[in-house]
Design an enzyme around this catalytic site. Structure first.
Site, PDB file in Angstrom:
ATOM      1  N   GLU A  96      14.051   1.691  -7.224  1.00 35.03           N
ATOM      2  CA  GLU A  96      14.676   2.734  -6.399  1.00 35.03           C
ATOM      3  C   GLU A  96      13.973   4.086  -6.567  1.00 35.03           C
ATOM      4  O   GLU A  96      14.588   5.135  -6.432  1.00 35.03           O
ATOM      5  CB  GLU A  96      16.176   2.897  -6.719  1.00 35.03           C
ATOM      6  CG  GLU A  96      16.978   1.618  -6.734  1.00 35.03           C
ATOM      7  CD  GLU A  96      16.988   0.914  -5.393  1.00 35.03           C
ATOM      8  OE1 GLU A  96      16.662   1.543  -4.386  1.00 35.03           O
ATOM      9  OE2 GLU A  96      17.322  -0.277  -5.378  1.00 35.03           O
ATOM     10  N   ILE A 120      10.224  -7.388  -3.233  1.00 36.44           N
ATOM     11  CA  ILE A 120      11.522  -7.516  -2.573  1.00 36.44           C
ATOM     12  C   ILE A 120      12.427  -8.439  -3.394  1.00 36.44           C
ATOM     13  O   ILE A 120      12.093  -9.601  -3.637  1.00 36.44           O
ATOM     14  CB  ILE A 120      11.366  -8.071  -1.142  1.00 36.44           C
ATOM     15  CG1 ILE A 120      10.381  -7.203  -0.340  1.00 36.44           C
ATOM     16  CG2 ILE A 120      12.725  -8.141  -0.457  1.00 36.44           C
ATOM     17  CD1 ILE A 120      10.724  -5.727  -0.288  1.00 36.44           C
ATOM     18  N   ASN A 140       0.807  -1.226   0.000  1.00 41.32           N
ATOM     19  CA  ASN A 140       0.000   0.000   0.000  1.00 41.32           C
ATOM     20  C   ASN A 140       0.840   1.276   0.000  1.00 41.32           C
ATOM     21  O   ASN A 140       0.285   2.369   0.032  1.00 41.32           O
ATOM     22  CB  ASN A 140      -0.902   0.024   1.243  1.00 41.32           C
ATOM     23  CG  ASN A 140      -0.103   0.059   2.535  1.00 41.32           C
ATOM     24  OD1 ASN A 140       0.796  -0.753   2.716  1.00 41.32           O
ATOM     25  ND2 ASN A 140      -0.425   0.992   3.428  1.00 41.32           N
TER      26      ASN A 140
END
Length: 379
Positions: A363, A157, A129
């Protein structure tokens, strides 16, 4: 400033080319088609010192600086961008966070394993979220005596399933408190911590992207990195270096796409001439080469600042923003130069084209980089 490769960079580049010709190129299509994460490959890369490029020699690493690090990511990403991405995430995020904020005991415990890839690293900030809204994270770490009990989930991840050592950011204070988050280093096998669903991705399919799930995961206070409440501030500093990683990844993809395009333009004949003789093609190549060179200059400037220990927030954001956008353009033009052949998997530009889009997202999106840049220049 001398922009030629130093001796270490030249050695690393040649080592990766030789290694990649045997260990990556013959298998990359199979890995991509089946979305296989080639963990044994990373173990071999650990033996070569590529999984601890920036880790000091006293902790079992290669002890190199950011010039060598950028070079290594570029060369790996030309061979397979997913391999470059996983190597970068392991080095700059997991290893980088422990190097910057771990105490001596933590560094001695974790860095030697990570530097040799005896243990694969993961880094968990993003949640379903939140995305770039990290201050709104829902994963909590509630203190209970000498332990913290972690509940929540992380997503997108790198190495979320296969990672052996993970640095995780969890909320220990109120929502949106800049000092309300804490970083923990957690080993695989800790009760209550497990990998979740693996993402089925358009590109970067050789790099594992998955959920990490925490259900009453008890972590001792000795596993806190730095001080309680410093997690968000630490993460922003880690991401300054992470942006250089993504810029380097972008450079590798762009350089690979350009090299393939130049070779193809010389070999492909139409109307009894190599297509490189036509301005429609040669001018594309000229633009691609110029944009790539500009992106390299921005990236190596950020790497130079990082080597000197200076603030890199602005420089790394510029490098990541420009290099990733340029890499998308160059990969797109490469497919155009290859024509119909650029749309099939027999040629490398099809994979570059799919993989490169992640560089404008990972990133922090390009829009986030523009926000960082504008804030810095308007201070």
């Amino acid at each position: 400033m001398n922009f030629d490769f130093n001796e270490n960079q030249s050695m690393i580049a040649q080592m990766i080319r030789d290694f990649g010709a045997k260990e990556i190129t013959p298998f990359r299509k199979e890995w991509d088609d089946k979305q296989l994460f080639p963990l044994p490959l990373f173990k071999k890369m650990g033996e070569l010192g590529l999984m601890g490029v920036l880790v000091p020699t006293e902790y079992g690493g290669s002890g190199f600086g950011y010039f060598e690090y950028v070079t290594a990511i570029m060369e790996l990403s030309k061979l397979d961008p997913g391999v470059g991405l996983s190597m970068a995430a392991h080095n700059s995020l997991c290893c980088g966070h422990i190097m910057l904020f771990g105490n001596e005991e933590q560094k001695k415990s974790y860095l030697p394993k990570l530097a040799t890839c005896e243990a694969l690293g993961a880094w968990g900030l993003t949640e379903p979220n939140t995305g770039s809204d990290a201050a709104n994270m829902r994963t909590t770490a509630v203190q209970d005596g000498d332990y913290f009990v972690i509940n929540g989930a992380k997503n997108f991840i790198t190495h979320g399933v296969s990672g052996d050592i993970a640095v995780i950011i969890a909320r220990t204070g109120k929502l949106r408190e800049s000092r309300g988050m804490t970083a923990f280093v957690i080993e695989k096998g800790t009760p209550g911590m497990r990998g979740g669903r693996k993402e089925d991705k358009m590109g970067m399919r050789t790099s594992e992207t998955a959920e990490m799930i925490f259900e009453d995961c008890k972590v001792h206070k000795s596993q806190v990195l730095g001080e309680v409440g410093e997690g968000f501030v630490q993460s922003m500093k880690v991401l300054d270096g992470g942006r250089i990683s993504i810029a380097a990844l972008s450079l590798g993809i762009a350089e690979g796409a350009l090299e393939a395009s130049i070779q193809y333009a010389k070999e492909r004949h139409q109307f009894d001439q190599p297509i490189s003789s036509y301005q429609g093609i040669s001018f594309k190549l000229a633009d691609m080469a110029t944009q790539l060179e500009a992106a390299k200059l921005l990236t190596f400037k950020a790497a130079d600042l990082k080597n000197r220990g200076e603030k890199v927030t602005l420089a790394s954001a510029k490098a990541k923003y420009y290099a990733s956008e340029v890499a998308v353009k160059i990969s797109n033009e490469a497919v155009q130069i290859f024509g119909g052949y650029g749309f099939v998997k027999d040629y490398p530009v099809e994979k570059y084209y799919r993989d490169v889009k992640l560089c404008t997202i990972g990133e922090g999106t390009s829009e986030i980089q523009k926000l960082v840049i504008s804030r810095e220049i308007l201070k």
